[in-house]
Design a protein around this motif. Structure first.
Motif, PDB file in Angstrom:
ATOM      1  N   SER A  48       0.832  -1.209   0.000  1.00 38.63           N
ATOM      2  CA  SER A  48       0.000   0.000   0.000  1.00 38.63           C
ATOM      3  C   SER A  48       0.865   1.258   0.000  1.00 38.63           C
ATOM      4  O   SER A  48       0.592   2.192  -0.746  1.00 38.63           O
ATOM      5  N   ILE A  52       0.705   3.661  -3.214  1.00 40.02           N
ATOM      6  CA  ILE A  52       0.197   5.026  -3.018  1.00 40.02           C
ATOM      7  C   ILE A  52       1.190   6.029  -3.576  1.00 40.02           C
ATOM      8  O   ILE A  52       0.811   6.980  -4.263  1.00 40.02           O
ATOM      9  N   GLY A  56      -0.417   7.198  -6.835  1.00 38.93           N
ATOM     10  CA  GLY A  56      -1.025   8.430  -6.348  1.00 38.93           C
ATOM     11  C   GLY A  56      -0.205   9.664  -6.665  1.00 38.93           C
ATOM     12  O   GLY A  56      -0.691  10.596  -7.303  1.00 38.93           O
ATOM     13  N   THR A  90      -6.773   8.219  -5.939  1.00 37.82           N
ATOM     14  CA  THR A  90      -5.886   7.106  -6.275  1.00 37.82           C
ATOM     15  C   THR A  90      -5.449   6.384  -5.007  1.00 37.82           C
ATOM     16  O   THR A  90      -5.438   5.143  -4.967  1.00 37.82           O
ATOM     17  N   SER A  91      -5.123   7.134  -3.966  1.00 37.93           N
ATOM     18  CA  SER A  91      -4.743   6.518  -2.691  1.00 37.93           C
ATOM     19  C   SER A  91      -5.901   5.706  -2.120  1.00 37.93           C
ATOM     20  O   SER A  91      -5.696   4.601  -1.611  1.00 37.93           O
ATOM     21  N   VAL A  94      -6.226   2.481  -4.063  1.00 40.55           N
ATOM     22  CA  VAL A  94      -5.153   1.555  -3.667  1.00 40.55           C
ATOM     23  C   VAL A  94      -5.487   0.908  -2.328  1.00 40.55           C
ATOM     24  O   VAL A  94      -5.428  -0.325  -2.185  1.00 40.55           O
ATOM     25  N   VAL A  95      -5.841   1.724  -1.346  1.00 40.89           N
ATOM     26  CA  VAL A  95      -6.123   1.205  -0.007  1.00 40.89           C
ATOM     27  C   VAL A  95      -7.339   0.277  -0.018  1.00 40.89           C
ATOM     28  O   VAL A  95      -7.313  -0.795   0.597  1.00 40.89           O
ATOM     29  N   ALA A 114      -5.983   7.328   3.134  1.00 36.70           N
ATOM     30  CA  ALA A 114      -5.906   8.127   1.903  1.00 36.70           C
ATOM     31  C   ALA A 114      -5.786   9.619   2.219  1.00 36.70           C
ATOM     32  O   ALA A 114      -5.027  10.344   1.562  1.00 36.70           O
ATOM     33  N   ALA A 117      -2.189  10.342   3.468  1.00 37.65           N
ATOM     34  CA  ALA A 117      -1.258  10.255   2.337  1.00 37.65           C
ATOM     35  C   ALA A 117      -1.335  11.527   1.500  1.00 37.65           C
ATOM     36  O   ALA A 117      -0.306  12.090   1.099  1.00 37.65           O
ATOM     37  N   THR A 118      -2.535  12.007   1.265  1.00 41.51           N
ATOM     38  CA  THR A 118      -2.746  13.225   0.480  1.00 41.51           C
ATOM     39  C   THR A 118      -2.222  14.448   1.219  1.00 41.51           C
ATOM     40  O   THR A 118      -1.580  15.317   0.615  1.00 41.51           O
ATOM     41  N   GLU A 121       1.528  14.462   1.078  1.00 44.89           N
ATOM     42  CA  GLU A 121       2.033  14.720  -0.269  1.00 44.89           C
ATOM     43  C   GLU A 121       2.189  16.211  -0.525  1.00 44.89           C
ATOM     44  O   GLU A 121       2.957  16.627  -1.389  1.00 44.89           O
ATOM     45  N   SER A 137       2.181   6.094   4.860  1.00 43.36           N
ATOM     46  CA  SER A 137       1.010   5.368   4.359  1.00 43.36           C
ATOM     47  C   SER A 137       1.043   3.911   4.795  1.00 43.36           C
ATOM     48  O   SER A 137       0.016   3.348   5.200  1.00 43.36           O
TER      49      SER A 137
END
Length: 147
Positions: A48, A52, A56, A90-91, A94-95, A114, A117-118, A121, A137
């Motif tokens: 993951s 990501i 992502g 996208t994250s 994926v998750v 998610a 992660a965002t 980023e 993540s």
């Protein structure tokens, strides 16, 4: 190999960013850290974190630069609404996909992973997001979903 390419630009498209970045170096380092931390303990978390970052962040940069949308400057880095939304969606995909493969039920924790992660980023100064996003993540996945 990555360090040699970073130094001598043997494959210049890999280092094709318009700012000073150690992103490719951080990306490789993060993969080694993920393998060390999760290879035997939680391979789903490893995957993951890696996916990501791969899908992502890659798609966020591609979509964010290709289409006009509202944008902002965060620590001298330009971020766009479309790129950030792409990162989140996208994250989340994926998750959800990895959670489904792990036979977990969809719950709020998928959105939490998610979201973080965002959020992380956004911190892309010198490409540090390529280190903190995959590792965080994977840790979040391990904590919120696997455990």
């Amino acid at each position: 190999m990555v360090f040699i390419n970073y130094t001598y630009k043997l494959f210049p498209t890999i280092e094709d960013v318009e700012r000073k970045s150690y992103g490719t170096l951080f990306y490789c380092l993060s993969l080694f850290i993920l393998i060390y931390l999760f290879w035997d303990k939680d391979p789903y978390a490893l995957i993951s974190g890696f996916f990501i970052m791969t899908f992502g962040d890659g798609l966020a940069g591609l979509i964010g630069k290709s289409f006009d949308s509202k944008s902002w400057i965060f620590f001298k880095q330009k971020k766009s609404l479309l790129g950030t939304t792409t990162m989140f969606l996208t994250s989340l995909i994926v998750v959800c996909s990895i959670g489904y493969a792990q036979q977990n039920n969809l719950n709020l924790n998928y959105f939490t992973v998610a979201f973080f992660a965002t959020l992380l980023e956004q911190f892309s100064v010198l490409g540090i997001d390529n280190l903190i996003v995959p590792i965080s993540s994977a840790l979040f996945f391990n904590f919120f979903i696997t455990s």
